[in-house]
Scaffold this motif. Structure first.
Motif, PDB file in Angstrom:
ATOM      1  N   GLY A 124       0.830  -1.211   0.000  1.00  0.00           N
ATOM      2  CA  GLY A 124       0.000   0.000   0.000  1.00  0.00           C
ATOM      3  C   GLY A 124       0.858   1.252   0.000  1.00  0.00           C
ATOM      4  N   GLU A 125       1.879   1.260   0.849  1.00  0.00           N
ATOM      5  CA  GLU A 125       2.782   2.406   0.900  1.00  0.00           C
ATOM      6  C   GLU A 125       3.527   2.556  -0.428  1.00  0.00           C
ATOM      7  OE1 GLU A 125       6.195   4.236   3.891  1.00  0.00           O
ATOM      8  OE2 GLU A 125       5.084   2.459   4.531  1.00  0.00           O
ATOM      9  N   TYR A 126       3.956   1.418  -0.988  1.00  0.00           N
ATOM     10  CA  TYR A 126       4.651   1.473  -2.282  1.00  0.00           C
ATOM     11  C   TYR A 126       3.746   2.089  -3.356  1.00  0.00           C
ATOM     12  CZ  TYR A 126       6.535   0.229  -6.778  1.00  0.00           C
ATOM     13  OH  TYR A 126       6.977   0.301  -8.083  1.00  0.00           O
ATOM     14  N   ILE A 131       2.746   6.491  -7.105  1.00  0.00           N
ATOM     15  CA  ILE A 131       1.918   7.547  -7.711  1.00  0.00           C
ATOM     16  C   ILE A 131       2.550   8.908  -7.437  1.00  0.00           C
ATOM     17  CG2 ILE A 131      -0.317   8.719  -7.554  1.00  0.00           C
ATOM     18  CD1 ILE A 131      -1.502   5.851  -6.969  1.00  0.00           C
ATOM     19  N   LYS A 132       2.988   9.110  -6.208  1.00  0.00           N
ATOM     20  CA  LYS A 132       3.585  10.382  -5.811  1.00  0.00           C
ATOM     21  C   LYS A 132       4.851  10.696  -6.605  1.00  0.00           C
ATOM     22  CE  LYS A 132       5.682  12.702  -1.832  1.00  0.00           C
ATOM     23  NZ  LYS A 132       5.978  12.617  -0.393  1.00  0.00           N
ATOM     24  N   TYR A 133       5.777   9.736  -6.672  1.00  0.00           N
ATOM     25  CA  TYR A 133       7.085   9.987  -7.298  1.00  0.00           C
ATOM     26  C   TYR A 133       7.139   9.640  -8.784  1.00  0.00           C
ATOM     27  CZ  TYR A 133       8.897  10.573  -2.566  1.00  0.00           C
ATOM     28  OH  TYR A 133       9.127  11.001  -1.295  1.00  0.00           O
ATOM     29  N   LEU A 137      12.526   5.454  -6.529  1.00  0.00           N
ATOM     30  CA  LEU A 137      12.236   6.449  -5.488  1.00  0.00           C
ATOM     31  C   LEU A 137      11.124   5.978  -4.561  1.00  0.00           C
ATOM     32  CD1 LEU A 137      12.312  10.026  -7.069  1.00  0.00           C
ATOM     33  CD2 LEU A 137      13.488   9.248  -5.002  1.00  0.00           C
ATOM     34  N   ALA A 138      10.108   5.375  -5.132  1.00  0.00           N
ATOM     35  CA  ALA A 138       9.010   4.857  -4.315  1.00  0.00           C
ATOM     36  C   ALA A 138       9.522   3.769  -3.379  1.00  0.00           C
ATOM     37  CB  ALA A 138       7.892   4.320  -5.203  1.00  0.00           C
TER      38      ALA A 138
END
Length: 115
Positions: A65-67, A72-74, A79-80
């Motif tokens: 989930g964090e990945y 999406i963010k990076y 980087l993720a």
């Protein structure tokens, strides 16, 4: 903890990204050199501790989930991956071979970034 050398399985489970991984109660490595590398093994032992204290399935759900959020963010896999709280803890402490003897419960939480 059992260390298993299996390059094919590592490639399959990590999409050809990593040379080692922890999957409680095992550490999987791609080659014999990694099996002997104390830093790599310590990194994976940190993941085993994280998995054990979160009861494996919740760990895997949080990890992925964090990945996905970070991906999406990076918009960048590496980087993720490097910004997952579990990885940040493991990378920050992989060279300290005494880290696990002093590690507080759920220590990965101090590496969670909500920014």
């Amino acid at each position: 903890m059992l260390i298993i050398k299996n390059k094919t399985l590592i490639k399959l489970l990590t999409f050809n990204f990593a040379g080692a991984m922890a999957l409680f109660p095992f550490i999987l490595v791609a080659d014999e050199n990694m099996k002997k590398d104390q830093t790599v093994i310590n990194h994976e032992k940190i993941h085993l501790r994280q998995q054990r204290e979160m009861l494996v399935i919740p760990f895997l759900m949080w990890y992925w989930g964090e990945y996905l959020i970070l991906r999406i963010k990076y918009k960048n896999h590496r980087l993720a991956y490097r910004n997952i709280s579990f990885e940040k803890e493991a990378y920050a402490n992989e060279s300290n071979l005494h880290y696990l003897s002093k590690r507080p419960f759920w220590a990965f939480l101090k590496y969670v970034s909500l920014k």
